[in-house]
Every structure is written in C-alpha cells, then in structure tokens.
Design an enzyme around this catalytic site. Structure first.
Site, PDB file in Angstrom:
ATOM      1  N   LYS A 173       0.899  -1.101   0.107  1.00  0.00           N
ATOM      2  CA  LYS A 173       0.011   0.014   0.064  1.00  0.00           C
ATOM      3  C   LYS A 173       0.797   1.274   0.121  1.00  0.00           C
ATOM      4  O   LYS A 173       0.629   2.092  -0.678  1.00  0.00           O
ATOM      5  CB  LYS A 173      -1.049   0.174   1.354  1.00  0.00           C
ATOM      6  CG  LYS A 173      -2.021  -1.011   1.093  1.00  0.00           C
ATOM      7  CD  LYS A 173      -2.834  -0.755   2.283  1.00  0.00           C
ATOM      8  CE  LYS A 173      -3.875  -2.323   2.603  1.00  0.00           C
ATOM      9  NZ  LYS A 173      -4.940  -2.197   2.123  1.00  0.00           N
ATOM     10  N   GLU A 223      -3.046   7.285   7.616  1.00  0.00           N
ATOM     11  CA  GLU A 223      -3.604   8.194   6.895  1.00  0.00           C
ATOM     12  C   GLU A 223      -4.727   8.967   7.478  1.00  0.00           C
ATOM     13  O   GLU A 223      -5.261   8.305   8.585  1.00  0.00           O
ATOM     14  CB  GLU A 223      -3.930   7.746   5.510  1.00  0.00           C
ATOM     15  CG  GLU A 223      -4.824   6.572   5.700  1.00  0.00           C
ATOM     16  CD  GLU A 223      -4.996   5.706   4.143  1.00  0.00           C
ATOM     17  OE1 GLU A 223      -4.203   5.720   3.415  1.00  0.00           O
ATOM     18  OE2 GLU A 223      -6.176   5.403   4.005  1.00  0.00           O
ATOM     19  N   HIS A 244     -15.024  -3.968   7.627  1.00  0.00           N
ATOM     20  CA  HIS A 244     -14.140  -3.858   6.368  1.00  0.00           C
ATOM     21  C   HIS A 244     -14.271  -4.944   5.280  1.00  0.00           C
ATOM     22  O   HIS A 244     -13.443  -4.998   4.270  1.00  0.00           O
ATOM     23  CB  HIS A 244     -12.605  -3.549   6.719  1.00  0.00           C
ATOM     24  CG  HIS A 244     -12.515  -2.486   7.690  1.00  0.00           C
ATOM     25  ND1 HIS A 244     -12.670  -1.276   7.374  1.00  0.00           N
ATOM     26  CD2 HIS A 244     -11.839  -2.785   9.035  1.00  0.00           C
ATOM     27  CE1 HIS A 244     -12.455  -0.592   8.734  1.00  0.00           C
ATOM     28  NE2 HIS A 244     -11.824  -1.287   9.651  1.00  0.00           N
ATOM     29  N   ARG A 284      -7.294  -8.031 -10.089  1.00  0.00           N
ATOM     30  CA  ARG A 284      -7.703  -9.380 -10.424  1.00  0.00           C
ATOM     31  C   ARG A 284      -9.249  -8.995 -10.746  1.00  0.00           C
ATOM     32  O   ARG A 284      -9.476  -8.054 -10.547  1.00  0.00           O
ATOM     33  CB  ARG A 284      -7.686 -10.321  -9.258  1.00  0.00           C
ATOM     34  CG  ARG A 284      -8.217  -9.494  -7.987  1.00  0.00           C
ATOM     35  CD  ARG A 284      -8.261 -10.605  -7.021  1.00  0.00           C
ATOM     36  NE  ARG A 284      -8.544  -9.632  -5.567  1.00  0.00           N
ATOM     37  CZ  ARG A 284      -9.771  -9.104  -5.148  1.00  0.00           C
ATOM     38  NH1 ARG A 284     -10.636  -9.299  -5.687  1.00  0.00           N
ATOM     39  NH2 ARG A 284      -9.580  -8.631  -4.173  1.00  0.00           N
TER      40      ARG A 284
END
Ligand code: ADP
Length: 648
Positions: free
Chosen positions: A116, A200, A235, A297
């Site tokens: 990430k 973040e 999530h 994908r």
C-alpha cells in the site's frame, strides 16, 4: 482464442469462469482439494484433477502443484479467479516460465500494487489523489505519532502489506495512538509477516467507490463505470451496487480518468479495480475522493458491472490474455438501470456472524435474479474455505426496484441446513436510510443491533408450522423406516387415552435449541397448533431431516425438534430418568405399568394443568421403574410421576 483453461480456484467463481470458457469453446479443467471432491466446480468442468489435502496451503495455494497439473494436461491458460493465488506475482511468473498464459496482469503490475505504501507513492506521482498521510519508511512510534498529530485526528493506521481489513486501526485521540499502533503492528506481523504501517487521515462518512478498469497489451485503458461497496462489516463487503448513489456524470468522468491513470502508471493489462474512498459527508464531490488501492484481479462483485453494461468481463479477460484488443472503446460502454448484489453466507448473524458448515439439505434459488453459486442440494459447506454460498444479483430500471427485487429474491431463496445471513441481508436492503441513500462504510456497524434485532426473538409462526408438520407427519408414517409409528401424535395416540370433546394439549418442542411449549387444540374442525397464541404461517416452507423440521420463512431458518424435547420434563439422574410434573395439576392418565418397555417419545402419562393436557413422554428407550402416581391424583410442580431406566 485459447482452446483450454485450467481454473485455479473453487466455488462460485470457478463455476462462473467455467461458464464463459465453455461458451467460448474452451476445454475446462478444474482442480480440487480432498475437501472438494465432487464439488460443483468439478462437476461443471470437462475434467477435474485432485491436487492435495483440504488445507489451502497444500492445494489451492500450492503454485508448483497447480502449474505441474496445467503442464501435464496441456492447459493453454490459467484463470486464477479471485483470492487464493490471483494476486500472487510468483504465480504469474511461474505460469510464464511454464509457457502457460496467466489470465491476469503482468507480475510487475501485481508487485507494484501489492504494498500500500509504495502504491500510494506511485499514485501520488501519477497525479492520482491519495488520502493525505504518511507513507514513508520511518516506523518509530514517536515519529509516527507526530505524523498522526500533524494530520489531525481521527487517523487510520494501516499495515502496508494489509488486506481484508487486517492490521488496520482507527485512532480518535492522541492518547490512544500508542496502543492502537502496537496492536496494528502485532496483527500485521502475524498476518503478513510485515509489521510496517502507514498513517492516513480518516475520511469522514466514507463511501467505498471503486472503478472497474480494463487494459489491453497495446496500451488501451478504459473503465466500465463504478461500483459502490460501502455496505461493509469489519471492512468486508456485504452488498455492492452500480451505479453509485449520488454519482454525477462529471464526477464519474473525473474518478474514471483517475482510475485509468492509476492503471497506466503500473503498465496494467487485463481486468482490475481501482478502489477510492470518498468523503460522503456533504455528498460526493470532485475534490473529495482518494485512491485507496488497486485490486489486480476480477472482483467478487463484478456481476453488478456486467448487469449494467451488458458485458461478460470474464470473456474480456480471456480475449485480452490471448492478445486481443479491448472489445469496446470508452464511448461505447453502455450503462443501463441499476444492479445490486448480496453475498449470501453460511453464517449465523444471531451469533456474531460465526461461519457455519454442514450439508445443504435443500437449495432452491429464487427466479428473477442472477445467482452465482458453487453449491447445489446435497453439497457440503466445509470449514476449510470462505463460507460464501452464493451471490444474488438483481438488475432493474431503478435503484428502488433493484432493492425490492433482491430482497424478494432473498426471501424466496431456500437454503436448508446451514444457517445463512439471508434475513440479515433482507433487513439491510429494507433499511430506511440505506434506501434513502444515506449511508457510509460504518452503516452496518452503527445499525447492527436494529438489523439483527428481529433474529434475536424466535420466529413463532415458523416454529408453530414446524410443530404442526411434525405432529402431522408422525400420524402419517413411522419416524424411521424400520420403526413402528411412535405415538408422538395426539391425533392417533395408540395408548388408548382419549378424552371426548375439545382437547388442548401442551406439547414440548425444541426450537433452535430453546425449549418452547406448543399448544395443540383439537376440536371438530381438526387440530390447531399455536405457540404463545401465534399460529403457523402456512406460506413458510418446511423440510424434514430425520426427526427434525427445518422451516424457512423470510430468509430465516427455524429448526424444530419434537423428539428431542421428549425429555423436557425428565431429569436425567445417574441410573435413569425421573419424569416430573411440569406444573401443579391433576394426573389424567397413567399409560404404562411398572416394568413396561417404552420407546423414546412415547407418551407415558398425561397431566392436566391450567385447563391443558401435558403429555409426559419417555426421554429415551427403556423400561418403567417406579410409578409414583395414580390417575386422579393432584400433583405439585416437579413432583415425581415415574422413573424410566434406560435399556442396557
Ligand atoms: P484492506 O486492503 O485491508 O481491505 P483497504 O485499504 O482496502 O484495506 O480499506 C478497507 C476499508 O477500510 C475501506 O473499504 C474503507 O471502508 C475503510 N477505509 C480505508 N481507508 C480509510 C480512510 N482513510 N478513511 C476511512 N475509512 C477508510
């Protein structure tokens, strides 16, 4: 085009890939683990090859074994589906080395998007908006805490190697930062072997909006519009739809070109998804979306895009992997109506969404919707893999109509055996704020109590239906093929005990592991069952398995067991069972003598209390020991009626 494909996956996605491959004239090759012998994906393919034990590491994740099978059987390409090896660059490399086409992006693109922090840095460089934060190398706690404070709380601590929401912590206050960081690092280390994190800004009222992109090997990149996947639990996506509520043509163009830039930046080829997080607090805005990650994908939720565009994304994947050009240009991509998908899981929403396994006694999918599944009646949900049973996808002219169609389809879908989240999904699709387009990624968490409230109270109309069915069934035929009918049923009690006129009998039942008393009233019109005055719902569907009835009503399963409740009034002592009076009353009948042989479920005495008959039944096969009462006697609650000694 290829003439053969090995599908390196299982379940619904393997079945779905095989469907398109077959339509394109390919020979379809399945692989399976020992746990999946005979599974649907092996049945729909032309051939199937065993690759190892149930554990995914030794089967669906074993690169060497899978590539060896592909070579041996002469597969021209490998489709990885999603999950398992689909985002593993070593697998893509291994396919290339073996001279087999990998139906996916180049290994370099998978690697570039795999971490990430690096992906975010690369996106920022390419001019794609990323969430403000720190994505650098320094990992000491004091420094990271300073960065969090500079950003301003709330912030999100994310594992750079993360996935599936693991290693992710929201921090609301400076004082809570250290503990949250330590726990995110611990989880990241154990899940990914990499403790590094990034920090973040936590986006307010976040909406998860992702773009389906496609690129060919000649540098053409387009997007196929967006999907909104904001309904998540822990999530994990639960319901996905397209288009995104509140999306405008202008914003779509802006986000779409950011997605295309992201794909270009990593030299992408094939199907991919660029995930953005959008600030939904004041409606979607052009300056309020940021790149989150790219999934290299096919996604679980790709059918909603297929529904609104009318395209087959798996066909596109094959064409591009075979070196063809993108079949359509950006301006040719159509968009019609609204599509919504729900993930139907074998899990128990009532018990914290615990996954459940077991045989599917019956599976009857609803019409009017697309159903992607890897299971049919008789198949077994094993504990080894993801417990998703099916995806249901509704497509309609408007969002409201699509929501209604999907909710109705879930209510009509019958899955007997493993408990599912169908009723929870229906409640979600009917939730007022979701229908009014007022939702964000925390919607489910915020409303969880209300969404599962109905599941906490027993479904008495279903339970009554189950009791009526079992009583009726025991009248019709023996409980087991090799057995005489057990006198479970008051309709034809063979014990010779009958009262004239109207009768009311209290019948113990176990409903979803909970004891209940069904009231059976007999009169000239027949028998009527109620539970707490609730009558059976005749529209509920009933299935029987052994001595148990499964009642499906509104997407929910209620399991009713009468024989299991036979011991309700029995106290199981060391030497046998003591049968006691359920409440203060009068003994109406003693139906057996000392020494008599009794069968489990057989009525042995009847007590009248509160103007009702209570059947006292044998808890197991055995012989009557002492009989403590005579007909006509008054008994106190819990008074001993008789004892039963188990059969040796
Ligand atoms: P993973 O790879 O573990 O799934 P993601 O980065 O894709 O993690 O994030 C998963 C989910 O977490 C998103 O769909 C969103 O709901 C939430 N999320 C991620 N980043 C943020 C953020 N900066 N602010 C608020 N929510 C976020």
């Amino acid at each position: 085009m290829f003439t053969s494909v090995l599908i390196a996956n299982r379940g619904e996605i393997a079945v779905r890939v095989a469907r398109t491959a077959r339509r394109l004239g390919m020979r379809t090759i399945a692989i399976y683990s020992e746990a999946d012998a005979g599974a649907m994906h092996t049945r729909v393919c032309d051939e199937a090859h065993l690759i190892g034990p149930p554990a995914a590491r030794e089967s669906y994740l074993d690169i060497a074994k899978i590539v060896a099978v592909a070579r041996r059987v002469g597969a021209q390409c490998i489709h990885p589906g999603y999950g398992f090896l689909s985002e593993n660059p070593e697998f893509a490399d291994a396919c290339a080395s073996a001279g087999i086409a990998f139906v996916g992006p180049p290994a370099s693109a998978i690697r570039a998007m795999g971490l990430k922090d690096r992906a975010k840095a690369m996106m920022a460089e390419a001019g794609v908006p990323v969430v403000p934060g720190y994505h650098g190398e320094r990992q000491d706690a004091v420094f990271l805490k300073q960065k969090a404070s500079d950003l301003g709380y709330p912030v999100l601590v994310k594992a750079v190697a993360g996935g599936g929401g693991k290693g992710m912590r929201r921090v609301d206050k400076h004082a809570e930062f250290d503990a949250a960081l330590a726990s995110a690092q611990r989880e990241a280390q154990s899940a990914f072997g990499d403790a590094r994190v990034l920090i973040e800004k936590y986006v307010a009222a976040p909406r998860h909006i992702e773009f389906q992109v496609f690129a060919d090997s000649r540098g053409n990149v387009i997007h196929l519009n967006e999907r909104d996947c904001s309904l998540q639990r822990r999530h994990q996506k639960v319901v996905e739809e397209a288009p995104a509520p509140g999306m405008t043509a202008k914003l779509r163009a802006a986000m779409g070109s950011a997605a295309i830039e992201a794909a270009r930046a990593v030299g992408y080829v094939g199907a991919g998804t660029v995930e953005f997080i959008a600030d939904g607090s004041k409606g979607l805005r052009a300056d309020g979306f940021w790149f989150m990650e790219m999934n290299t994908r096919l996604q679980v939720e790709h059918p909603v895009t297929e529904a609104i565009t009318g395209l087959d994304l798996v066909e596109w994947q094959f064409r591009i992997a075979a070196g063809e050009r993108l079949p359509q240009a950006q301006r040719e991509i159509a968009m019609s109506g609204h599509a919504i998908e729900a993930r139907l899981y074998a899990e128990d929403p009532h018990r914290g969404f615990l996954p459940v396994a077991g045989k599917i006694i019956a599976f009857d999918a609803a019409p009017d919707v697309r159903v992607d599944t890897g299971y049919a009646t008789g198949d077994v949900v094993t504990p080894y893999y993801d417990p998703m049973i099916a995806k249901l996808i509704a497509h309609a002219p408007t969002r409201a109509a699509a929501l209604d169609r999907l909710a109705a389809a879930l209510a009509q879908t019958t899955i007997v055996g493993p408990r599912t989240n169908a009723a929870f999904l229906i409640a979600l699709l009917q939730a007022g704020d979701f229908r009014a387009e007022k939702f964000d990624t925390a919607f489910i968490e915020r409303n969880l109590d209300a969404l599962v409230a109905a599941l906490r109270t027993p479904d008495k109309a279903a339970a009554a239906r189950g009791v009526a069915h079992l009583l009726d069934r025991s009248r019709r035929r023996p409980a087991r093929a090799d057995e005489e009918p057990v006198a479970l049923s008051p309709w034809d009690a063979t014990d010779g005990f009958q009262l004239s006129g109207a009768r009311t009998v209290a019948w113990p039942a176990i409903v979803d592991d909970q004891k209940m008393i069904a009231v059976v009233a007999f009169d000239a019109g027949g028998a009527r069952v109620t539970i707490d005055h609730v009558a059976p719902d005749a529209a509920a569907k009933v299935f029987e398995n052994g001595e148990v009835a499964y009642v499906i009503r509104g997407g929910r399963q209620t399991v009713v067991d009468l024989a299991g409740a036979a011991g309700d009034h029995a106290e199981l002592a060391s030497g046998g069972g003591i049968l006691r009076a359920p409440m203060h009353g009068k003994v109406l009948a003693v139906l057996v003598d000392k020494g008599a042989q009794v069968k489990r479920g057989q009525r042995v005495a009847v007590v009248e209390a509160m103007k009702m008959e209570h059947a006292i039944v044998a808890p197991f096969d055995g012989r009557v020991g002492e009989v403590a009462v005579e007909p006509g006697a008054q008994v106190a609650e819990k008074a001993t009626i008789m004892t039963i000694e188990p059969e040796a």
